[in-house]
Design an enzyme around this catalytic site. Structure first.
Site, PDB file in Angstrom:
ATOM      1  N   ASP A  88       3.625   3.088  13.987  1.00 41.74           N
ATOM      2  CA  ASP A  88       2.664   2.406  13.446  1.00 41.74           C
ATOM      3  C   ASP A  88       2.882   0.968  14.474  1.00 41.74           C
ATOM      4  O   ASP A  88       3.875   0.706  15.127  1.00 41.74           O
ATOM      5  CB  ASP A  88       3.166   2.376  11.536  1.00 41.74           C
ATOM      6  N   LEU A  89       2.406  -0.288  13.847  1.00 43.65           N
ATOM      7  CA  LEU A  89       2.431  -1.359  14.582  1.00 43.65           C
ATOM      8  C   LEU A  89       3.192  -1.978  14.054  1.00 43.65           C
ATOM      9  O   LEU A  89       4.670  -2.891  14.302  1.00 43.65           O
ATOM     10  CB  LEU A  89       0.979  -2.028  14.322  1.00 43.65           C
ATOM     11  N   ASP A  90       3.009  -3.183  12.414  1.00 46.34           N
ATOM     12  CA  ASP A  90       3.403  -3.787  11.844  1.00 46.34           C
ATOM     13  C   ASP A  90       4.778  -3.269  10.997  1.00 46.34           C
ATOM     14  O   ASP A  90       4.513  -2.482  10.418  1.00 46.34           O
ATOM     15  CB  ASP A  90       2.461  -4.435  10.254  1.00 46.34           C
ATOM     16  N   THR A 110       5.363  -8.650  12.059  1.00 44.44           N
ATOM     17  CA  THR A 110       4.169  -9.440  11.512  1.00 44.44           C
ATOM     18  C   THR A 110       4.508  -9.504  10.601  1.00 44.44           C
ATOM     19  O   THR A 110       3.263 -10.074   9.922  1.00 44.44           O
ATOM     20  CB  THR A 110       2.720  -8.910  11.826  1.00 44.44           C
ATOM     21  N   LYS A 127       2.667  -3.602   2.478  1.00 46.16           N
ATOM     22  CA  LYS A 127       3.406  -2.853   3.980  1.00 46.16           C
ATOM     23  C   LYS A 127       2.223  -1.194   4.089  1.00 46.16           C
ATOM     24  O   LYS A 127       1.850  -0.461   3.179  1.00 46.16           O
ATOM     25  CB  LYS A 127       4.221  -2.500   4.102  1.00 46.16           C
ATOM     26  N   SER A 146      -2.757   2.839  12.953  1.00 49.29           N
ATOM     27  CA  SER A 146      -2.033   0.733  12.037  1.00 49.29           C
ATOM     28  C   SER A 146      -3.520   0.737  11.330  1.00 49.29           C
ATOM     29  O   SER A 146      -5.066   1.027  11.640  1.00 49.29           O
ATOM     30  CB  SER A 146      -2.400   0.054  12.957  1.00 49.29           C
ATOM     31  N   ALA A 147      -3.561   0.640  10.146  1.00 54.63           N
ATOM     32  CA  ALA A 147      -4.149  -0.410   8.878  1.00 54.63           C
ATOM     33  C   ALA A 147      -4.864  -1.192   9.406  1.00 54.63           C
ATOM     34  O   ALA A 147      -5.714  -1.168   9.098  1.00 54.63           O
ATOM     35  CB  ALA A 147      -3.792  -0.085   7.699  1.00 54.63           C
ATOM     36  N   LYS A 206      -3.570   4.689   4.460  1.00 52.97           N
ATOM     37  CA  LYS A 206      -2.413   5.476   4.231  1.00 52.97           C
ATOM     38  C   LYS A 206      -2.096   5.553   2.957  1.00 52.97           C
ATOM     39  O   LYS A 206      -2.813   4.059   2.277  1.00 52.97           O
ATOM     40  CB  LYS A 206      -1.580   4.763   4.891  1.00 52.97           C
ATOM     41  N   GLU A 221       7.502   5.158  10.989  1.00 55.43           N
ATOM     42  CA  GLU A 221       6.900   4.580  10.322  1.00 55.43           C
ATOM     43  C   GLU A 221       7.662   3.778   9.782  1.00 55.43           C
ATOM     44  O   GLU A 221       8.621   3.888   9.466  1.00 55.43           O
ATOM     45  CB  GLU A 221       6.381   5.584   9.008  1.00 55.43           C
ATOM     46  N   ASP A 222       7.074   2.463   8.648  1.00 55.36           N
ATOM     47  CA  ASP A 222       8.038   1.536   8.029  1.00 55.36           C
ATOM     48  C   ASP A 222       8.028   1.512   6.655  1.00 55.36           C
ATOM     49  O   ASP A 222       8.190   0.631   5.472  1.00 55.36           O
ATOM     50  CB  ASP A 222       8.144   0.347   9.038  1.00 55.36           C
TER      51      ASP A 222
HETATM   52  C1  G6P Z   1      -0.414  -2.942   8.123  1.00 51.89           C
HETATM   53  C2  G6P Z   1      -0.256  -3.879   8.110  1.00 51.89           C
HETATM   54  C3  G6P Z   1      -0.719  -4.627   6.394  1.00 51.89           C
HETATM   55  C4  G6P Z   1      -1.460  -4.681   5.866  1.00 51.89           C
HETATM   56  C5  G6P Z   1      -2.532  -4.073   7.827  1.00 51.89           C
HETATM   57  C6  G6P Z   1      -4.298  -4.638   7.857  1.00 51.89           C
HETATM   58  O1  G6P Z   1      -0.672  -2.150   7.706  1.00 51.89           O
HETATM   59  O2  G6P Z   1       1.715  -3.527   7.435  1.00 51.89           O
HETATM   60  O3  G6P Z   1       0.218  -5.339   5.469  1.00 51.89           O
HETATM   61  O4  G6P Z   1      -2.711  -5.507   5.432  1.00 51.89           O
HETATM   62  O5  G6P Z   1      -1.909  -3.807   8.661  1.00 51.89           O
HETATM   63  O6  G6P Z   1      -3.853  -5.728   8.524  1.00 51.89           O
HETATM   64  P1  G6P Z   1      -5.076  -6.921   9.030  1.00 51.89           P
HETATM   65  O7  G6P Z   1      -4.754  -7.113  10.057  1.00 51.89           O
HETATM   66  O8  G6P Z   1      -6.326  -5.606   9.469  1.00 51.89           O
HETATM   67  O9  G6P Z   1      -5.048  -7.808   8.250  1.00 51.89           O
HETATM   68 MG    MG Z   2       4.394  -0.939   9.279  1.00 51.60          MG
END
Ligand code: G6P
Ligand code: MG
Length: 218
Positions: A10-12, A18, A46, A115-116, A146, A170-171
């Site tokens: 996962d990224l964030d 972020t 998240k 990542s989402a 997710k 994943e967090d």
């Molecule tokens: C991640 C973050 C979420 C965020 C989502 C979409 O999953 O944890 O907080 O809403 O990405 O991010 P974006 O950059 O597409 O708005």
């Molecule tokens: Mg995350």
């Protein structure tokens, strides 16, 4: 025993922190709409897509908007968010990330992103980590969020590996559930009491090594 061949990240909150930028941008939007947005509420977003996050925020603020208005609000929030991430520096990579990615590369593991976020590519580029990734699956290519496993299953497919040979980092609770639903092993990044579904929980990638990864093989 299934040999682990691939790590999906996962990224964030795993690779970069972020969440603070998402929080600032959502808070500014909520304040413009006349209500507040707390850090506790931000925690609940998240791993949740931008569109769904906005729906929840509007619900919490008791505000109703049309689909067209919601699209405009999401765009406005994203512009503020992008302005902030454009100023991100490589030192905003979370501790231990690059060392672990290097160790995985040296060990012959494949590396993917799941990542989402629709901003994933830009962020990886910005902090200089893009070249480590053999596949990037993000909010631009998935149709379900997710805890649906789509984002990770697509990653496994792109990398040509069996889901059982993948470990996800994943967090978010929703992300841990997504990985499990996809038949993968999961390392939670955060608190064991929160990420109860994970096979292992560590406080950050600085606590990971190849030995701990291999210990997940079963
Ligand atoms: C991640 C973050 C979420 C965020 C989502 C979409 O999953 O944890 O907080 O809403 O990405 O991010 P974006 O950059 O597409 O708005
Ligand atoms: Mg995350």
């Amino acid at each position: 025993m299934t040999k682990i061949e691939t790590c999906l990240f996962d990224l964030d909150g795993v690779i970069v922190d972020t969440a603070v930028y998402h929080y600032k941008a959502w808070k500014r939007l909520a304040n413009d709409l006349g209500f507040d947005f707390t850090e506790q509420q931000n925690e609940k977003l998240k791993g949740i897509s931008r569109a769904r996050s906005l729906e929840l925020i509007l619900e919490w603020g008791g505000v109703e908007k049309t689909e067209l208005e919601r699209a405009e609000l999401a765009t406005r929030k994203n512009q503020w968010y992008v302005d902030m991430i454009n100023n991100m520096q490589p030192d905003e990579i979370l501790p231990g990330t690059e060392d672990f990615l290097k160790a995985l590369k040296a060990g012959g593991y494949k590396i993917g992103l799941g990542s989402a976020s629709k901003n994933s590519g830009a962020i990886l580029q910005k902090v200089g980590l893009k070249s480590y990734f053999d596949a990037v699956v993000d909010g631009n290519v998935v149709t379900t969020s997710k805890p649906d496993p789509e984002v990770f299953l697509k990653g496994a497919e792109l990398l040509g590996v069996d889901p059982a040979a993948c470990v996800v980092f994943e967090d978010a609770i929703a992300g841990v559930a997504a990985a499990k639903a996809g038949g993968m092993k999961v390392v939670g990044i955060g608190e064991p009491a929160v990420l109860t579904g994970a096979d292992l929980v560590v406080s950050g990638l600085d606590q990971m090594d190849i030995h701990k990864l291999k210990a997940l093989e079963s």
